[in-house]
Design a protein around this motif. Structure first.
Motif, PDB file in Angstrom:
ATOM      1  N   VAL A 189      14.118  -3.987  -5.973  1.00  0.00           N
ATOM      2  CA  VAL A 189      13.167  -4.580  -5.035  1.00  0.00           C
ATOM      3  C   VAL A 189      13.978  -5.492  -4.131  1.00  0.00           C
ATOM      4  O   VAL A 189      14.748  -6.322  -4.605  1.00  0.00           O
ATOM      5  N   THR A 190      13.809  -5.320  -2.817  1.00  0.00           N
ATOM      6  CA  THR A 190      14.607  -6.082  -1.865  1.00  0.00           C
ATOM      7  C   THR A 190      13.695  -6.910  -0.959  1.00  0.00           C
ATOM      8  O   THR A 190      12.480  -6.925  -1.125  1.00  0.00           O
ATOM      9  N   THR A 191      14.314  -7.555   0.010  1.00  0.00           N
ATOM     10  CA  THR A 191      13.549  -8.334   0.982  1.00  0.00           C
ATOM     11  C   THR A 191      12.881  -7.432   2.017  1.00  0.00           C
ATOM     12  O   THR A 191      12.039  -7.879   2.779  1.00  0.00           O
ATOM     13  N   THR A 192      13.250  -6.164   2.032  1.00  0.00           N
ATOM     14  CA  THR A 192      12.611  -5.183   2.919  1.00  0.00           C
ATOM     15  C   THR A 192      11.440  -4.545   2.173  1.00  0.00           C
ATOM     16  O   THR A 192      11.634  -3.992   1.084  1.00  0.00           O
ATOM     17  N   PRO A 193      10.217  -4.608   2.721  1.00  0.00           N
ATOM     18  CA  PRO A 193       9.064  -4.021   2.022  1.00  0.00           C
ATOM     19  C   PRO A 193       9.278  -2.527   1.725  1.00  0.00           C
ATOM     20  O   PRO A 193       9.716  -1.764   2.586  1.00  0.00           O
ATOM     21  N   ALA A 194       8.976  -2.136   0.476  1.00  0.00           N
ATOM     22  CA  ALA A 194       9.110  -0.745   0.039  1.00  0.00           C
ATOM     23  C   ALA A 194       7.744  -0.223  -0.391  1.00  0.00           C
ATOM     24  O   ALA A 194       7.014  -0.898  -1.122  1.00  0.00           O
ATOM     25  N   VAL A 195       7.415   0.975   0.034  1.00  0.00           N
ATOM     26  CA  VAL A 195       6.132   1.599  -0.293  1.00  0.00           C
ATOM     27  C   VAL A 195       6.111   1.998  -1.763  1.00  0.00           C
ATOM     28  O   VAL A 195       7.051   2.612  -2.257  1.00  0.00           O
ATOM     29  N   PHE A 196       5.013   1.649  -2.470  1.00  0.00           N
ATOM     30  CA  PHE A 196       4.848   2.154  -3.831  1.00  0.00           C
ATOM     31  C   PHE A 196       3.547   2.913  -4.022  1.00  0.00           C
ATOM     32  O   PHE A 196       3.269   3.426  -5.101  1.00  0.00           O
ATOM     33  N   GLY A 197       2.744   3.041  -2.982  1.00  0.00           N
ATOM     34  CA  GLY A 197       1.525   3.850  -3.070  1.00  0.00           C
ATOM     35  C   GLY A 197       0.939   4.103  -1.702  1.00  0.00           C
ATOM     36  O   GLY A 197       0.870   3.199  -0.875  1.00  0.00           O
ATOM     37  N   THR A 198       0.532   5.359  -1.452  1.00  0.00           N
ATOM     38  CA  THR A 198      -0.123   5.731  -0.199  1.00  0.00           C
ATOM     39  C   THR A 198      -1.252   6.695  -0.535  1.00  0.00           C
ATOM     40  O   THR A 198      -1.074   7.603  -1.354  1.00  0.00           O
TER      41      THR A 198
END
Length: 144
Positions: free
Chosen positions: A20-29
């Motif tokens: 997990v980083t400071t850049t938002p990552a998608v975990f659900g769509t």
């Protein structure tokens, strides 16, 4: 008028070992069919992400729910929670949110919702370990 159920979806992800980083990552769509909606459209949603950390370094986790339509991407719900300080050991934490999107614009009769996660610092080596989920349901008065 009585409220009617329109559609619901579940997006489940068990992606393990992803940093997990400071850049938002998608975990659900997911996408909801809202074509039969009247003027009183409401989307209810919940999301869950599980994160492991290697130390007790204070780190804030931010979960955001975005609404996507032909009008663009709009963040509709954001929550930030801090990791508790756990005597130098770290641990695994499940973050769960619940919310609603009242009277969203519905230009296409189909709305997409997306859950993203990020952290403010990566010192504690936060890692998504799963499970992860986004659940949403659409309700409305009947269209006339």
């Amino acid at each position: 008028m009585p409220t009617q159920y329109l559609d619901s979806k579940v997006a489940v992800n068990s992606l393990g070992g992803t940093a997990v980083t400071t850049t938002p990552a998608v975990f659900g769509t997911l996408g909801l069919n809202t074509a039969a909606a009247g003027t009183d459209l409401e989307i209810q949603f919940s999301a869950m992400v599980t994160i492991s950390v290697t130390s007790s370094t204070p780190t804030d986790v931010t979960i955001t729910i975005n609404r996507i339509s032909s009008l663009g991407t709009v963040p509709i719900y954001t929550v930030t929670e801090g990791y508790p300080n756990i005597s130098g050991e770290g641990g695994t934490f499940a973050f769960t949110i619940t919310g609603a999107d009242y009277h969203p614009p519905n230009p296409d009769g189909f709305l997409i919702y997306q859950a993203v996660v990020s952290v403010d610092v990566t010192t504690a080596t936060p890692t998504r370990v799963g499970p992860e989920a986004l659940i949403a349901a659409a309700y409305s008065d009947p269209a006339v």
